[in-house]
Structure formats: structure tokens, C-alpha cells
Design a protein around this motif. Structure first.
Motif, PDB file in Angstrom:
ATOM      1  N   ALA A  63       0.803  -1.087   0.030  1.00 44.29           N
ATOM      2  CA  ALA A  63      -0.034  -0.096  -0.074  1.00 44.29           C
ATOM      3  C   ALA A  63       0.900   1.301  -0.089  1.00 44.29           C
ATOM      4  N   LEU A  64       0.809   2.091  -1.080  1.00 41.66           N
ATOM      5  CA  LEU A  64       1.624   3.346  -1.053  1.00 41.66           C
ATOM      6  C   LEU A  64       0.857   4.394  -0.208  1.00 41.66           C
ATOM      7  N   THR A  65       1.850   5.296   0.343  1.00 40.30           N
ATOM      8  CA  THR A  65       1.286   6.369   1.180  1.00 40.30           C
ATOM      9  C   THR A  65       0.428   7.261   0.458  1.00 40.30           C
ATOM     10  N   ASP A  66       0.205   7.340  -0.638  1.00 35.88           N
ATOM     11  CA  ASP A  66      -0.519   8.340  -1.387  1.00 35.88           C
ATOM     12  C   ASP A  66      -2.184   8.000  -0.900  1.00 35.88           C
ATOM     13  N   GLY A  67      -2.220   6.826  -0.301  1.00 38.54           N
ATOM     14  CA  GLY A  67      -3.638   6.773   0.171  1.00 38.54           C
ATOM     15  C   GLY A  67      -4.596   6.233  -0.958  1.00 38.54           C
ATOM     16  N   ARG A  68      -4.080   5.798  -2.309  1.00 42.66           N
ATOM     17  CA  ARG A  68      -5.062   5.326  -3.287  1.00 42.66           C
ATOM     18  C   ARG A  68      -4.496   4.128  -4.134  1.00 42.66           C
ATOM     19  N   THR A  69      -3.091   3.857  -3.916  1.00 40.45           N
ATOM     20  CA  THR A  69      -2.269   2.948  -4.768  1.00 40.45           C
ATOM     21  C   THR A  69      -2.198   1.565  -3.778  1.00 40.45           C
ATOM     22  N   ARG A  70      -2.780   0.621  -4.230  1.00 41.10           N
ATOM     23  CA  ARG A  70      -2.532  -0.892  -3.839  1.00 41.10           C
ATOM     24  C   ARG A  70      -1.791  -1.819  -4.929  1.00 41.10           C
ATOM     25  N   LEU A  71      -0.972  -2.271  -4.447  1.00 36.88           N
ATOM     26  CA  LEU A  71      -0.191  -3.335  -5.645  1.00 36.88           C
ATOM     27  C   LEU A  71       0.276  -4.720  -5.009  1.00 36.88           C
ATOM     28  N   SER A  72      -0.062  -5.464  -6.026  1.00 37.62           N
ATOM     29  CA  SER A  72       0.296  -6.981  -5.587  1.00 37.62           C
ATOM     30  C   SER A  72       1.165  -7.602  -6.562  1.00 37.62           C
ATOM     31  N   PHE A  73       2.537  -8.211  -5.963  1.00 38.65           N
ATOM     32  CA  PHE A  73       3.521  -8.668  -6.969  1.00 38.65           C
ATOM     33  C   PHE A  73       4.003 -10.096  -6.711  1.00 38.65           C
ATOM     34  N   SER A  74       4.585 -11.015  -7.501  1.00 38.09           N
ATOM     35  CA  SER A  74       4.995 -12.200  -7.098  1.00 38.09           C
ATOM     36  C   SER A  74       6.277 -12.234  -6.139  1.00 38.09           C
ATOM     37  N   ASP A  77      11.440  -8.313  -5.150  1.00 40.12           N
ATOM     38  CA  ASP A  77      12.411  -7.774  -6.109  1.00 40.12           C
ATOM     39  C   ASP A  77      11.630  -7.151  -7.164  1.00 40.12           C
ATOM     40  N   ARG A  78      10.421  -7.545  -7.432  1.00 36.68           N
ATOM     41  CA  ARG A  78       9.519  -6.891  -8.617  1.00 36.68           C
ATOM     42  C   ARG A  78       9.023  -5.619  -8.058  1.00 36.68           C
ATOM     43  N   VAL A  79       8.500  -5.614  -6.820  1.00 37.42           N
ATOM     44  CA  VAL A  79       8.125  -4.403  -6.306  1.00 37.42           C
ATOM     45  C   VAL A  79       9.256  -3.166  -6.232  1.00 37.42           C
ATOM     46  N   VAL A  80      10.276  -3.491  -5.799  1.00 38.88           N
ATOM     47  CA  VAL A  80      11.667  -2.474  -5.794  1.00 38.88           C
ATOM     48  C   VAL A  80      11.916  -2.290  -7.071  1.00 38.88           C
ATOM     49  N   ARG A  81      12.022  -3.126  -8.381  1.00 37.34           N
ATOM     50  CA  ARG A  81      12.302  -2.750  -9.796  1.00 37.34           C
ATOM     51  C   ARG A  81      11.217  -1.693 -10.198  1.00 37.34           C
ATOM     52  N   VAL A  82       9.761  -2.124 -10.051  1.00 36.29           N
ATOM     53  CA  VAL A  82       8.865  -1.130 -10.507  1.00 36.29           C
ATOM     54  C   VAL A  82       8.870   0.305  -9.804  1.00 36.29           C
ATOM     55  N   LEU A  83       9.161   0.153  -8.497  1.00 35.18           N
ATOM     56  CA  LEU A  83       9.014   1.681  -7.788  1.00 35.18           C
ATOM     57  C   LEU A  83      10.532   2.500  -7.829  1.00 35.18           C
ATOM     58  N   SER A  84      11.622   1.558  -8.363  1.00 37.99           N
ATOM     59  CA  SER A  84      12.808   2.356  -8.398  1.00 37.99           C
ATOM     60  C   SER A  84      12.897   2.953  -9.597  1.00 37.99           C
ATOM     61  N   SER A  85      11.894   3.133 -10.679  1.00 30.95           N
ATOM     62  CA  SER A  85      12.079   3.607 -11.958  1.00 30.95           C
ATOM     63  C   SER A  85      12.554   4.994 -12.022  1.00 30.95           C
ATOM     64  N   ARG A  86      12.464   5.881 -10.753  1.00 33.72           N
ATOM     65  CA  ARG A  86      12.460   7.109 -10.727  1.00 33.72           C
ATOM     66  C   ARG A  86      13.717   7.459  -9.526  1.00 33.72           C
ATOM     67  N   GLY A  87      14.150   6.343  -8.962  1.00 28.33           N
ATOM     68  CA  GLY A  87      15.345   6.778  -8.042  1.00 28.33           C
ATOM     69  C   GLY A  87      15.365   5.435  -7.055  1.00 28.33           C
ATOM     70  N   THR A  88      16.234   5.423  -6.189  1.00 31.01           N
ATOM     71  CA  THR A  88      16.564   4.334  -4.961  1.00 31.01           C
ATOM     72  C   THR A  88      15.419   4.279  -4.297  1.00 31.01           C
ATOM     73  N   VAL A  89      15.133   2.705  -4.099  1.00 32.89           N
ATOM     74  CA  VAL A  89      14.089   2.617  -3.254  1.00 32.89           C
ATOM     75  C   VAL A  89      14.527   1.419  -2.239  1.00 32.89           C
ATOM     76  N   ARG A  90      14.564   1.478  -1.144  1.00 31.61           N
ATOM     77  CA  ARG A  90      15.096   0.582  -0.160  1.00 31.61           C
ATOM     78  C   ARG A  90      13.891  -0.068   0.623  1.00 31.61           C
ATOM     79  N   VAL A  91      14.047  -1.414   1.047  1.00 33.99           N
ATOM     80  CA  VAL A  91      13.078  -2.137   1.930  1.00 33.99           C
ATOM     81  C   VAL A  91      13.721  -2.161   3.265  1.00 33.99           C
ATOM     82  N   VAL A  92      12.864  -1.786   4.178  1.00 32.63           N
ATOM     83  CA  VAL A  92      13.311  -1.933   5.630  1.00 32.63           C
ATOM     84  C   VAL A  92      12.271  -2.733   6.298  1.00 32.63           C
TER      85      VAL A  92
END
Length: 102
Positions: A63-74, A77-92
Motif C-alpha cells: 500500500a503506497l502512502t498516497d492513500g490510493r495505490t494498492r499493488l500485488s506482486f509475485s 524484487d519486482r516491487v523494488v524494480r517497479v518503484l525504483s524507476s525514478r530513483g533508489t528505493v530501499r526495503v526496511v
């Protein structure tokens, strides 16, 4: 979900305390890993939490913090790859509480 059946069809295998312990261990074994998705702003200049997620054995929900977007991935790694298209995204990962020893 298990099929609905009458309770009489399932005789108890545990006393109340044993069943509580069984359920607690079952939940501990099957719990998803909770994590935050953090976007790095600049080169280690700042950071922003952009989403929260649960990593299950077979998939990942976000669930993204924009309050609208919900995503499901297999995979995560796919989550990070998609969300990193505009910069570095870390998983904590959030810390997991150990089971009580009772």
C-alpha cells in the motif's frame, strides 16, 4: 478457507492451554514479513517512506502512502524494480517480536 463443518465433527485434540500454544506457533510460522518502502532523496541526503507492505510466502502486497495505490506482486524484487524507476528505493523490514517462552 476450510469447509464449514459442525464442531461436533471435530473432537478436541488439545486442552485450552495447549491449543493456545498451537495457535500462537501456527501464526508465528505463517506470519508475513512487514516492511517499509523508503525512497532515497538525492544521494543519502534525505529519505521518505513511500509505502508499506507484507511479504507472504507466495506474494507481496503493498500500500503506497498516497492513500490510493494498492499493488500485488509475485516477489519483493519486482516491487523494488517497479518503484525504483525514478530513483533508489530501499526495503526496511520491521522487527519481529520473538515468541514468548511462557
Amino acid at each position: 478457507m476450510p469447509a464449514e463443518e459442525d464442531d461436533e465433527d471435530w473432537p478436541p485434540l488439545y486442552d485450552e492451554k495447549e491449543f493456545d500454544e498451537f495457535v500462537n506457533r501456527l501464526v508465528a510460522m505463517e506470519q508475513p514479513r512487514a516492511f517499509a518502502l523508503v525512497a532515497e532523496l538525492g544521494v543519502r541526503a534525505d529519505a521518505q517512506v513511500i509505502g508499506w507492505g507484507l511479504q507472504f510466502a507466495e506474494h507481496v502486497d503493498v500500500a503506497l502512502t498516497d492513500g490510493r495505490t494498492r499493488l500485488s506482486f509475485s516477489t519483493l524484487d519486482r516491487v523494488v524494480r517497479v518503484l525504483s524507476s525514478r530513483g533508489t528505493v530501499r526495503v526496511v523490514y520491521l522487527p519481529v517480536d520473538p515468541l514468548p517462552d511462557d
